[in-house]
Scaffold this motif. Structure first.
Motif, PDB file in Angstrom:
ATOM      1  N   VAL A 211       0.835  -1.216   0.000  1.00 22.48           N
ATOM      2  CA  VAL A 211       0.000   0.000   0.000  1.00 22.48           C
ATOM      3  C   VAL A 211       0.861   1.254   0.000  1.00 22.48           C
ATOM      4  CG1 VAL A 211      -1.791   1.297   1.212  1.00 22.48           C
ATOM      5  CG2 VAL A 211      -1.873  -1.200   1.192  1.00 22.48           C
ATOM      6  N   ILE A 212       1.711   1.388   1.026  1.00 26.52           N
ATOM      7  CA  ILE A 212       2.452   2.646   1.198  1.00 26.52           C
ATOM      8  C   ILE A 212       3.519   2.820   0.131  1.00 26.52           C
ATOM      9  CG2 ILE A 212       3.952   3.930   2.757  1.00 26.52           C
ATOM     10  CD1 ILE A 212       2.454   2.676   5.088  1.00 26.52           C
ATOM     11  N   VAL A 213       4.307   1.776  -0.125  1.00 27.85           N
ATOM     12  CA  VAL A 213       5.382   1.899  -1.113  1.00 27.85           C
ATOM     13  C   VAL A 213       4.843   2.216  -2.512  1.00 27.85           C
ATOM     14  CG1 VAL A 213       7.222   0.654  -2.305  1.00 27.85           C
ATOM     15  CG2 VAL A 213       7.044   0.521   0.179  1.00 27.85           C
ATOM     16  N   PRO A 214       3.830   1.484  -3.013  1.00 20.03           N
ATOM     17  CA  PRO A 214       3.319   1.848  -4.346  1.00 20.03           C
ATOM     18  C   PRO A 214       2.768   3.266  -4.414  1.00 20.03           C
ATOM     19  CG  PRO A 214       2.591  -0.356  -3.741  1.00 20.03           C
ATOM     20  CD  PRO A 214       3.206   0.244  -2.512  1.00 20.03           C
ATOM     21  N   LEU A 215       2.077   3.710  -3.366  1.00 21.56           N
ATOM     22  CA  LEU A 215       1.504   5.042  -3.380  1.00 21.56           C
ATOM     23  C   LEU A 215       2.556   6.135  -3.153  1.00 21.56           C
ATOM     24  CD1 LEU A 215      -1.820   4.428  -1.406  1.00 21.56           C
ATOM     25  CD2 LEU A 215      -1.496   4.644  -3.885  1.00 21.56           C
ATOM     26  N   SER A 216       3.732   5.745  -2.684  1.00 15.13           N
ATOM     27  CA  SER A 216       4.836   6.699  -2.505  1.00 15.13           C
ATOM     28  C   SER A 216       5.811   6.664  -3.666  1.00 15.13           C
ATOM     29  CB  SER A 216       5.594   6.391  -1.202  1.00 15.13           C
ATOM     30  OG  SER A 216       4.730   6.411  -0.086  1.00 15.13           O
ATOM     31  N   ARG A 217       5.485   5.892  -4.683  1.00 15.30           N
ATOM     32  CA  ARG A 217       6.437   5.673  -5.778  1.00 15.30           C
ATOM     33  C   ARG A 217       6.790   6.965  -6.507  1.00 15.30           C
ATOM     34  NH1 ARG A 217       4.803   1.280 -10.171  1.00 15.30           N
ATOM     35  NH2 ARG A 217       3.141   2.819 -10.479  1.00 15.30           N
ATOM     36  N   THR A 218       5.824   7.846  -6.676  1.00 14.62           N
ATOM     37  CA  THR A 218       6.109   9.097  -7.371  1.00 14.62           C
ATOM     38  C   THR A 218       7.148   9.919  -6.610  1.00 14.62           C
ATOM     39  OG1 THR A 218       3.868   9.150  -8.270  1.00 14.62           O
ATOM     40  CG2 THR A 218       5.117  11.194  -8.325  1.00 14.62           C
ATOM     41  N   GLY A 219       6.983  10.028  -5.295  1.00 18.41           N
ATOM     42  CA  GLY A 219       7.952  10.752  -4.486  1.00 18.41           C
ATOM     43  C   GLY A 219       9.321  10.097  -4.511  1.00 18.41           C
ATOM     44  N   ILE A 220       9.341   8.769  -4.526  1.00 16.45           N
ATOM     45  CA  ILE A 220      10.620   8.048  -4.590  1.00 16.45           C
ATOM     46  C   ILE A 220      11.339   8.359  -5.900  1.00 16.45           C
ATOM     47  CG2 ILE A 220      11.659   5.753  -4.735  1.00 16.45           C
ATOM     48  CD1 ILE A 220       9.470   4.772  -2.817  1.00 16.45           C
ATOM     49  N   ILE A 221      10.591   8.381  -6.994  1.00 14.98           N
ATOM     50  CA  ILE A 221      11.200   8.652  -8.294  1.00 14.98           C
ATOM     51  C   ILE A 221      11.714  10.084  -8.361  1.00 14.98           C
ATOM     52  CG2 ILE A 221      10.774   8.818 -10.765  1.00 14.98           C
ATOM     53  CD1 ILE A 221      10.962   5.971  -9.685  1.00 14.98           C
ATOM     54  N   ILE A 222      10.933  11.041  -7.864  1.00 11.81           N
ATOM     55  CA  ILE A 222      11.369  12.440  -7.892  1.00 11.81           C
ATOM     56  C   ILE A 222      12.619  12.622  -7.035  1.00 11.81           C
ATOM     57  CG2 ILE A 222      10.741  14.794  -7.226  1.00 11.81           C
ATOM     58  CD1 ILE A 222       7.876  14.145  -7.959  1.00 11.81           C
ATOM     59  N   GLY A 223      12.626  12.052  -5.838  1.00  6.43           N
ATOM     60  CA  GLY A 223      13.807  12.131  -4.989  1.00  6.43           C
ATOM     61  C   GLY A 223      15.009  11.461  -5.622  1.00  6.43           C
ATOM     62  N   ALA A 274      23.960  13.325 -21.561  1.00  4.95           N
ATOM     63  CA  ALA A 274      23.202  12.299 -22.269  1.00  4.95           C
ATOM     64  C   ALA A 274      22.921  11.096 -21.361  1.00  4.95           C
ATOM     65  CB  ALA A 274      23.964  11.858 -23.517  1.00  4.95           C
ATOM     66  N   LEU A 275      23.904  10.679 -20.598  1.00  2.00           N
ATOM     67  CA  LEU A 275      23.705   9.547 -19.688  1.00  2.00           C
ATOM     68  C   LEU A 275      22.685   9.884 -18.599  1.00  2.00           C
ATOM     69  CD1 LEU A 275      27.381   8.273 -19.276  1.00  2.00           C
ATOM     70  CD2 LEU A 275      25.530   7.190 -20.554  1.00  2.00           C
ATOM     71  N   VAL A 276      22.794  11.082 -18.040  1.00  5.63           N
ATOM     72  CA  VAL A 276      21.851  11.483 -17.000  1.00  5.63           C
ATOM     73  C   VAL A 276      20.435  11.574 -17.558  1.00  5.63           C
ATOM     74  CG1 VAL A 276      21.207  13.356 -15.435  1.00  5.63           C
ATOM     75  CG2 VAL A 276      23.593  12.675 -15.625  1.00  5.63           C
ATOM     76  N   LEU A 277      20.288  12.113 -18.753  1.00  5.28           N
ATOM     77  CA  LEU A 277      18.961  12.205 -19.367  1.00  5.28           C
ATOM     78  C   LEU A 277      18.388  10.821 -19.640  1.00  5.28           C
ATOM     79  CD1 LEU A 277      19.386  15.187 -21.871  1.00  5.28           C
ATOM     80  CD2 LEU A 277      18.175  15.172 -19.681  1.00  5.28           C
ATOM     81  N   MET A 278      19.227   9.870 -20.009  1.00  5.63           N
ATOM     82  CA  MET A 278      18.754   8.500 -20.212  1.00  5.63           C
ATOM     83  C   MET A 278      18.256   7.897 -18.903  1.00  5.63           C
ATOM     84  SD  MET A 278      21.708   7.082 -22.817  1.00  5.63           S
ATOM     85  CE  MET A 278      21.160   5.392 -22.626  1.00  5.63           C
ATOM     86  N   ILE A 279      18.977   8.161 -17.815  1.00  3.96           N
ATOM     87  CA  ILE A 279      18.543   7.658 -16.506  1.00  3.96           C
ATOM     88  C   ILE A 279      17.212   8.297 -16.112  1.00  3.96           C
ATOM     89  CG2 ILE A 279      19.106   7.590 -14.050  1.00  3.96           C
ATOM     90  CD1 ILE A 279      22.054   7.485 -14.840  1.00  3.96           C
ATOM     91  N   ILE A 280      17.112   9.616 -16.292  1.00  4.06           N
ATOM     92  CA  ILE A 280      15.870  10.316 -15.948  1.00  4.06           C
ATOM     93  C   ILE A 280      14.712   9.802 -16.801  1.00  4.06           C
ATOM     94  CG2 ILE A 280      14.716  12.559 -15.979  1.00  4.06           C
ATOM     95  CD1 ILE A 280      17.372  13.828 -15.281  1.00  4.06           C
ATOM     96  N   TRP A 281      14.975   9.602 -18.091  1.00  5.15           N
ATOM     97  CA  TRP A 281      13.923   9.084 -18.970  1.00  5.15           C
ATOM     98  C   TRP A 281      13.450   7.711 -18.490  1.00  5.15           C
ATOM     99  CZ3 TRP A 281      13.576   4.700 -22.038  1.00  5.15           C
ATOM    100  CH2 TRP A 281      12.501   4.658 -22.927  1.00  5.15           C
ATOM    101  N   GLY A 282      14.395   6.853 -18.100  1.00  5.83           N
ATOM    102  CA  GLY A 282      14.009   5.538 -17.607  1.00  5.83           C
ATOM    103  C   GLY A 282      13.190   5.627 -16.326  1.00  5.83           C
ATOM    104  N   LEU A 283      13.553   6.539 -15.429  1.00  8.18           N
ATOM    105  CA  LEU A 283      12.806   6.684 -14.182  1.00  8.18           C
ATOM    106  C   LEU A 283      11.419   7.246 -14.421  1.00  8.18           C
ATOM    107  CD1 LEU A 283      15.616   8.078 -11.826  1.00  8.18           C
ATOM    108  CD2 LEU A 283      14.618   5.793 -11.786  1.00  8.18           C
ATOM    109  N   THR A 284      11.306   8.204 -15.328  1.00 10.72           N
ATOM    110  CA  THR A 284       9.996   8.808 -15.580  1.00 10.72           C
ATOM    111  C   THR A 284       9.056   7.859 -16.301  1.00 10.72           C
ATOM    112  OG1 THR A 284      10.902   9.824 -17.593  1.00 10.72           O
ATOM    113  CG2 THR A 284      10.856  11.163 -15.592  1.00 10.72           C
ATOM    114  N   ARG A 285       9.571   6.777 -16.881  1.00  8.74           N
ATOM    115  CA  ARG A 285       8.685   5.785 -17.494  1.00  8.74           C
ATOM    116  C   ARG A 285       7.939   4.985 -16.431  1.00  8.74           C
ATOM    117  NH1 ARG A 285       7.404   7.921 -21.570  1.00  8.74           N
ATOM    118  NH2 ARG A 285       8.347   9.649 -20.425  1.00  8.74           N
ATOM    119  N   LEU A 286       8.432   5.011 -15.206  1.00  8.24           N
ATOM    120  CA  LEU A 286       7.822   4.203 -14.143  1.00  8.24           C
ATOM    121  C   LEU A 286       6.585   4.855 -13.554  1.00  8.24           C
ATOM    122  CD1 LEU A 286      11.099   3.113 -12.275  1.00  8.24           C
ATOM    123  CD2 LEU A 286       9.803   1.840 -14.013  1.00  8.24           C
TER     124      LEU A 286
END
Length: 293
Positions: A211-223, A274-286
């Protein structure tokens, strides 16, 4: 009197102009300079891949000692610090956010404790980083205490100017960037969902994980985006806490710029971006970060 609102494009023009002037134009200049050439005296406007080839020179084969080339070693070292700092800040940030959001009932106490967490950030990063030196040094407080109570016979050398001190400083400096978005996500969780999970017999760990982890996923990704992007480009912390003995991509860019090798530094910066943008792109897909913003 009724007034017609300005068109949307006109309202967005000032912010777009600022974004273009202070973000897009500098990035364009860095990209342009990365294709230039240089010598000991001047920059030479041209279009050449010479700088990119120089960065990865020798990476197609193993080094004489059987290891990787300097560039790959440097990037691996940077990724190593990034991964370690991300894991530690995620664990600490999630634990602190969970405590504030679910175990502190009073909103006033939540605010007070949250502000207390931010107090160290009211001072300069450099001051907070350097404050570890008298604590972790050979004759520092930590070593004196360890020798005094008999845990070690001689001062511990790896406490300072090592990978340990670099990771420790990173965690100290950037954990708050993980706490804030996770805490914000947890405060938005409907408490009735937690009660429902308890009513159907879910344990505390099951409620946390399902419950808590899935609903906190957006904050985890932003952090995670905050921490990863900052650590990937940091060179001051690695330089000071590593005793100028530990390499990172940001440190290489800083050294190249100090020696006026601007095209080479720009090429490294483009690759890192470019590497950082690839990492960010991968995280934002989640997750859909726009829902949180």
């Amino acid at each position: 009197m009724h007034r017609t609102a300005a068109p949307a494009w006109l309202q967005a023009t000032p912010l777009s102009a600022v974004f273009a002037l202070f973000f897009l134009v500098p990035l364009g200049l860095i990209l342009m300079v990365s294709f230039w050439d240089f010598n000991e005296y001047e920059l030479q406007p041209a279009f050449t891949f010479k700088q990119y080839a120089a960065i990865f020179e020798g990476c197609g084969r193993l080094a004489d000692d059987g290891g990787l080339c300097v560039t790959l070693k440097t990037y691996l070292s940077t990724f190593k610090f990034c991964l370690l700092v991300w894991l530690i800040t995620l664990g600490v940030g999630f634990a602190v956010s969970y405590f504030l959001a679910f175990h502190v009932r009073s909103s006033g106490m939540q605010t007070a404790l949250f502000v207390l967490c931010t107090i160290p950030f009211w001072t300069s990063n450099v001051i907070r980083m350097i404050s570890w030196v008298p604590l972790l040094g050979r004759n520092g407080l930590v070593n004196q205490s360890l020798v005094g109570i008999g845990l070690v016979e001689q001062p511990v050398e790896w406490l300072l100017f090592s990978d340990f001190s670099v990771v420790l400083a990173f965690v100290h400096l950037y954990t708050m960037f993980m706490i804030v978005p996770i805490f914000n996500s947890m405060m938005r969780i409907d408490r009735s969902l937690i009660e429902a999970a308890s009513d159907i017999g879910a344990s505390a760990w099951q409620t946390l994980w399902h419950v808590i982890v899935p609903l906190s996923r957006t904050g985890i990704i932003i952090g995670s985006i905050f921490v990863i992007t900052i650590v990937m480009g940091d060179f001051v912390t690695i330089g000071v806490m590593g005793g100028q003995q530990i390499a990172s991509v940001g440190k290489i860019i800083q050294v190249q710029a100090s020696y006026l090798q601007f095209p080479l530094a720009a090429a490294n910066a483009v690759i890192l971006l470019a590497l950082v943008l690839m990492i960010i792109w991968g995280l934002t897909r989640l997750v859909d970060i726009r829902k949180e913003l």
